[in-house]
Design an enzyme around this catalytic site. Structure first.
Site, PDB file in Angstrom:
ATOM      1  N   LYS A 139      -0.070   3.685  -2.655  1.00  0.00           N
ATOM      2  CA  LYS A 139      -1.094   4.721  -2.556  1.00  0.00           C
ATOM      3  C   LYS A 139      -0.514   6.131  -2.539  1.00  0.00           C
ATOM      4  O   LYS A 139      -1.198   7.099  -2.881  1.00  0.00           O
ATOM      5  CB  LYS A 139      -1.970   4.466  -1.332  1.00  0.00           C
ATOM      6  CG  LYS A 139      -2.812   3.193  -1.426  1.00  0.00           C
ATOM      7  CD  LYS A 139      -3.670   3.000  -0.189  1.00  0.00           C
ATOM      8  CE  LYS A 139      -4.617   1.816  -0.338  1.00  0.00           C
ATOM      9  NZ  LYS A 139      -3.923   0.515  -0.262  1.00  0.00           N
TER      10      LYS A 139
ATOM     11  N   SER B  47       0.791  -1.236   0.000  1.00  0.00           N
ATOM     12  CA  SER B  47       0.000   0.000   0.000  1.00  0.00           C
ATOM     13  C   SER B  47       0.821   1.283   0.000  1.00  0.00           C
ATOM     14  O   SER B  47       0.250   2.379  -0.051  1.00  0.00           O
ATOM     15  CB  SER B  47      -0.962   0.009   1.194  1.00  0.00           C
ATOM     16  OG  SER B  47      -2.054  -0.847   0.954  1.00  0.00           O
TER      17      SER B  47
ATOM     18  N   SER C   8      -5.796   3.542   4.577  1.00  0.00           N
ATOM     19  CA  SER C   8      -5.280   2.631   3.538  1.00  0.00           C
ATOM     20  C   SER C   8      -6.410   1.873   2.842  1.00  0.00           C
ATOM     21  O   SER C   8      -6.304   0.675   2.559  1.00  0.00           O
ATOM     22  CB  SER C   8      -4.271   1.635   4.134  1.00  0.00           C
ATOM     23  OG  SER C   8      -3.396   1.149   3.142  1.00  0.00           O
TER      24      SER C   8
ATOM     25  N   LYS D 160       3.118   6.360   5.344  1.00  0.00           N
ATOM     26  CA  LYS D 160       2.260   5.362   4.687  1.00  0.00           C
ATOM     27  C   LYS D 160       2.759   3.970   5.047  1.00  0.00           C
ATOM     28  O   LYS D 160       3.939   3.670   4.932  1.00  0.00           O
ATOM     29  CB  LYS D 160       2.256   5.528   3.156  1.00  0.00           C
ATOM     30  CG  LYS D 160       1.207   4.637   2.476  1.00  0.00           C
ATOM     31  CD  LYS D 160      -0.185   5.127   2.793  1.00  0.00           C
ATOM     32  CE  LYS D 160      -1.244   4.072   2.532  1.00  0.00           C
ATOM     33  NZ  LYS D 160      -1.278   3.028   3.590  1.00  0.00           N
TER      34      LYS D 160
END
Length: 211
Positions: A37, A34, A84, A192
């Site tokens: 992202k 992720s 997320s 993140k």
């Protein structure tokens, strides 16, 4: 700071002193889960799309929104970067002019513009193990992202709430929490997390050290 993949890949870089303080397999190309992202968010912002425009939720992944609901790009960015949310990432990509495939092409063109030579994105959420990069590339990228105030504002929040219209045209409010459990422990500018079986546990952070 970036850690990712099995076996572990790591970089600790001090941008103030331009010193590579620690590294391990930092040039090895690995899945990034992720962390993808962050690329999706940057590409959406770089596209100069209307963030307050409500777009249809769609995609093959799961998330906090139901297919067909109308959610603003701004709220989708919040869900994607804080919680997320995979479906939020897919919906942002589908809302790009030309659709999902056009968005993925744009993201990779953008990566070339940024100068990341060992990074490739094949989906918007990071579910696919074909989303790959190196710790070295990601450290350079998270430094580049300091130029996006909205990414800094959103990704560093410990919690927030989403507002959107459900299929019955009623406003829904939903609380979300950051997937980084240490988000409040440091002066984090950008954060993140990510996890897939292929990537292992991933974390990218840009931290401003106290003087």
């Amino acid at each position: 700071v970036q850690t990712c993949a099995l076996p572990i890949s790591l970089v600790l870089y001090n941008f103030t002193t331009a010193n590579l303080e620690s590294h391990l397999r930092h040039q090895e190309v690995v899945p990034i889960a992720s962390v993808t992202k962050l690329f999706t968010a940057a590409a959406i912002l770089e596209s100069d799309l209307n963030l307050d425009e409500k777009v249809k939720v769609q995609g093959k992944t799961t998330g906090r929104f139901n297919i067909g609901e109308l959610v603003s790009r701004r709220e989708l960015l919040k869900a994607m970067l804080i919680a997320s949310d995979n479906r939020a990432a897919d919906s942002l990509a589908h809302s790009y002019p030309g659709g999902y495939d056009a968005f993925i092409k744009y993201v990779n063109d953008y990566i070339g513009y940024v100068g990341l030579k060992n990074t490739e994105i094949v989906d918007a959420s990071g579910i696919n193990s074909g989303n790959k990069s190196t710790a070295e590339d990601l450290v350079n990228f998270v430094w580049f992202l300091r130029n996006y105030p909205l990414i800094r504002e959103i990704s560093s929040k410990a919690e927030d709430q989403l507002e959107f219209d459900n299929k019955k045209h009623k406003t829904v409010t939903l609380k979300i929490r950051n997937t980084n459990p240490d988000i409040s422990k440091y002066n984090i500018l950008i954060s993140k997390t990510g996890f897939t079986n292929a990537a292992g546990r991933c974390l990218v952070m840009l931290i401003e050290k106290e003087k």
